[in-house]
Design an enzyme around this catalytic site. Structure first.
Site, PDB file in Angstrom:
ATOM      1  N   LEU A 166       0.802  -1.226   0.000  1.00 31.15           N
ATOM      2  CA  LEU A 166       0.000   0.000   0.000  1.00 31.15           C
ATOM      3  C   LEU A 166       0.836   1.278   0.000  1.00 31.15           C
ATOM      4  O   LEU A 166       0.308   2.369   0.200  1.00 31.15           O
ATOM      5  CB  LEU A 166      -0.955  -0.020   1.200  1.00 31.15           C
ATOM      6  CG  LEU A 166      -1.915  -1.212   1.227  1.00 31.15           C
ATOM      7  CD1 LEU A 166      -2.833  -1.145   2.438  1.00 31.15           C
ATOM      8  CD2 LEU A 166      -2.730  -1.306  -0.057  1.00 31.15           C
ATOM      9  N   CYS A 167       2.135   1.150  -0.245  1.00 29.05           N
ATOM     10  CA  CYS A 167       2.975   2.336  -0.377  1.00 29.05           C
ATOM     11  C   CYS A 167       2.759   2.996  -1.735  1.00 29.05           C
ATOM     12  O   CYS A 167       2.589   2.308  -2.742  1.00 29.05           O
ATOM     13  CB  CYS A 167       4.450   1.962  -0.237  1.00 29.05           C
ATOM     14  SG  CYS A 167       5.017   1.799   1.451  1.00 29.05           S
ATOM     15  N   HIS A 168       2.769   4.329  -1.743  1.00 26.61           N
ATOM     16  CA  HIS A 168       2.605   5.056  -3.001  1.00 26.61           C
ATOM     17  C   HIS A 168       3.924   5.104  -3.775  1.00 26.61           C
ATOM     18  O   HIS A 168       4.977   5.338  -3.181  1.00 26.61           O
ATOM     19  CB  HIS A 168       2.160   6.505  -2.726  1.00 26.61           C
ATOM     20  CG  HIS A 168       0.813   6.615  -2.107  1.00 26.61           C
ATOM     21  ND1 HIS A 168       0.605   6.462  -0.753  1.00 26.61           N
ATOM     22  CD2 HIS A 168      -0.403   6.875  -2.651  1.00 26.61           C
ATOM     23  CE1 HIS A 168      -0.683   6.631  -0.489  1.00 26.61           C
ATOM     24  NE2 HIS A 168      -1.316   6.868  -1.615  1.00 26.61           N
TER      25      HIS A 168
ATOM     26  N   MET B   9       8.756   4.669   4.994  1.00 26.00           N
ATOM     27  CA  MET B   9       8.861   3.274   4.588  1.00 26.00           C
ATOM     28  C   MET B   9      10.059   3.052   3.667  1.00 26.00           C
ATOM     29  O   MET B   9      10.704   1.998   3.700  1.00 26.00           O
ATOM     30  CB  MET B   9       7.579   2.811   3.902  1.00 26.00           C
ATOM     31  CG  MET B   9       6.364   2.739   4.816  1.00 26.00           C
ATOM     32  SD  MET B   9       6.651   1.790   6.326  1.00 26.00           S
ATOM     33  CE  MET B   9       7.131   0.197   5.660  1.00 26.00           C
ATOM     34  N   GLU B  10      10.360   4.037   2.842  1.00 31.39           N
ATOM     35  CA  GLU B  10      11.534   3.924   1.978  1.00 31.39           C
ATOM     36  C   GLU B  10      12.820   3.875   2.801  1.00 31.39           C
ATOM     37  O   GLU B  10      13.738   3.087   2.493  1.00 31.39           O
ATOM     38  CB  GLU B  10      11.573   5.091   0.993  1.00 31.39           C
ATOM     39  CG  GLU B  10      10.594   4.993  -0.151  1.00 31.39           C
ATOM     40  CD  GLU B  10       9.147   5.312   0.224  1.00 31.39           C
ATOM     41  OE1 GLU B  10       8.265   5.151  -0.642  1.00 31.39           O
ATOM     42  OE2 GLU B  10       8.896   5.713   1.373  1.00 31.39           O
TER      43      GLU B  10
ATOM     44  N   ASP C 110      23.588 -11.937   3.984  1.00 32.98           N
ATOM     45  CA  ASP C 110      23.940 -12.780   2.844  1.00 32.98           C
ATOM     46  C   ASP C 110      25.444 -12.801   2.622  1.00 32.98           C
ATOM     47  O   ASP C 110      26.019 -13.851   2.279  1.00 32.98           O
ATOM     48  CB  ASP C 110      23.225 -12.276   1.584  1.00 32.98           C
ATOM     49  CG  ASP C 110      23.556 -13.117   0.367  1.00 32.98           C
ATOM     50  OD1 ASP C 110      23.379 -14.343   0.431  1.00 32.98           O
ATOM     51  OD2 ASP C 110      24.004 -12.539  -0.640  1.00 32.98           O
TER      52      ASP C 110
END
Length: 201
Positions: A80-82, A116-117, A131
């Site tokens: 739901l992120c734009h 969020m980014e 990793d």
């Protein structure tokens, strides 16, 4: 934060169904967000990162680029992120005696924020560190990924004031936002020398 917005989940409607928030009525403003996290690693990994390197190569540089790429692809990972125009991403990594500390700052001039980014940049950088070092330390783990501050937008500026993992915050409402360089100062638990690598996109 606006109290009317802070006491409800904006990504669900009145029936409880998921939705993407309509931001068309919001003003386009300069916004930034800074997030941090760490990857807890073994003493042997710390030794290798400070010396000859891990078997896969330059772990910090690869993780830095991965974090930048993660920030750019956040809408593909978080449903739901734009999709917004990111104007800048910086990711910094430093090696302490117990961990690889990660800090990411994201900037935009858009109708919604970039918290969020910034979080995604930290998380992806952290996963990449794991990793890169897992051949030496299979127990490496990500810890304390959190937003440290955000600026811009209707809700104003917000800065975390508590320790790692705390939700304590300070809110400052203002119309003027100044973007400057953000530099990670490391964890308050650091006890040794710090070596790091940073980058900006």
């Amino acid at each position: 934060m606006n109290s009317a917005e802070g006491d409800r989940l904006t990504h669900v409607d009145e029936t409880g169904a998921a939705r993407m928030v309509d931001v068309s009525e919001k003003a386009t403003t300069v916004r930034t967000a800074r997030a941090t996290g760490r990857v807890l690693v073994s003493p042997r990994v710390v030794e290798l990162l400070r010396g000859e390197g891990v078997p896969k190569g330059d772990a910090l540089s690869v993780a830095r680029v991965a974090g930048i790429m993660g920030a750019k692809r956040t809408p593909e990972l978080i449903p739901l992120c734009h999709p917004i125009g990111i104007s800048g991403v910086s990711v910094d990594l430093s090696v302490t005696d117990q961990a690889v500390e990660i800090a990411a700052t994201v900037r935009t001039a858009d109708r919604t924020g970039v918290e969020m980014e910034a979080l995604t940049a930290v998380a992806v950088a952290g996963l990449t560190v794991i990793d890169m070092v897992k051949a030496v330390d299979k127990g490496a783990r990500i810890d304390a990924v959190q937003v440290e501050s955000k600026t811009g937008g209707k809700s104003g500026d917000w800065h975390r004031t508590g320790s790692a993992g705390s939700s304590e915050d300070t809110v400052t409402i203002g119309d003027t936002v100044t973007i400057g360089d953000s530099k990670d100062t490391g964890s308050s638990e650091d006890t040794g020398d710090i070596e790091g690598v940073g980058g900006t996109a």
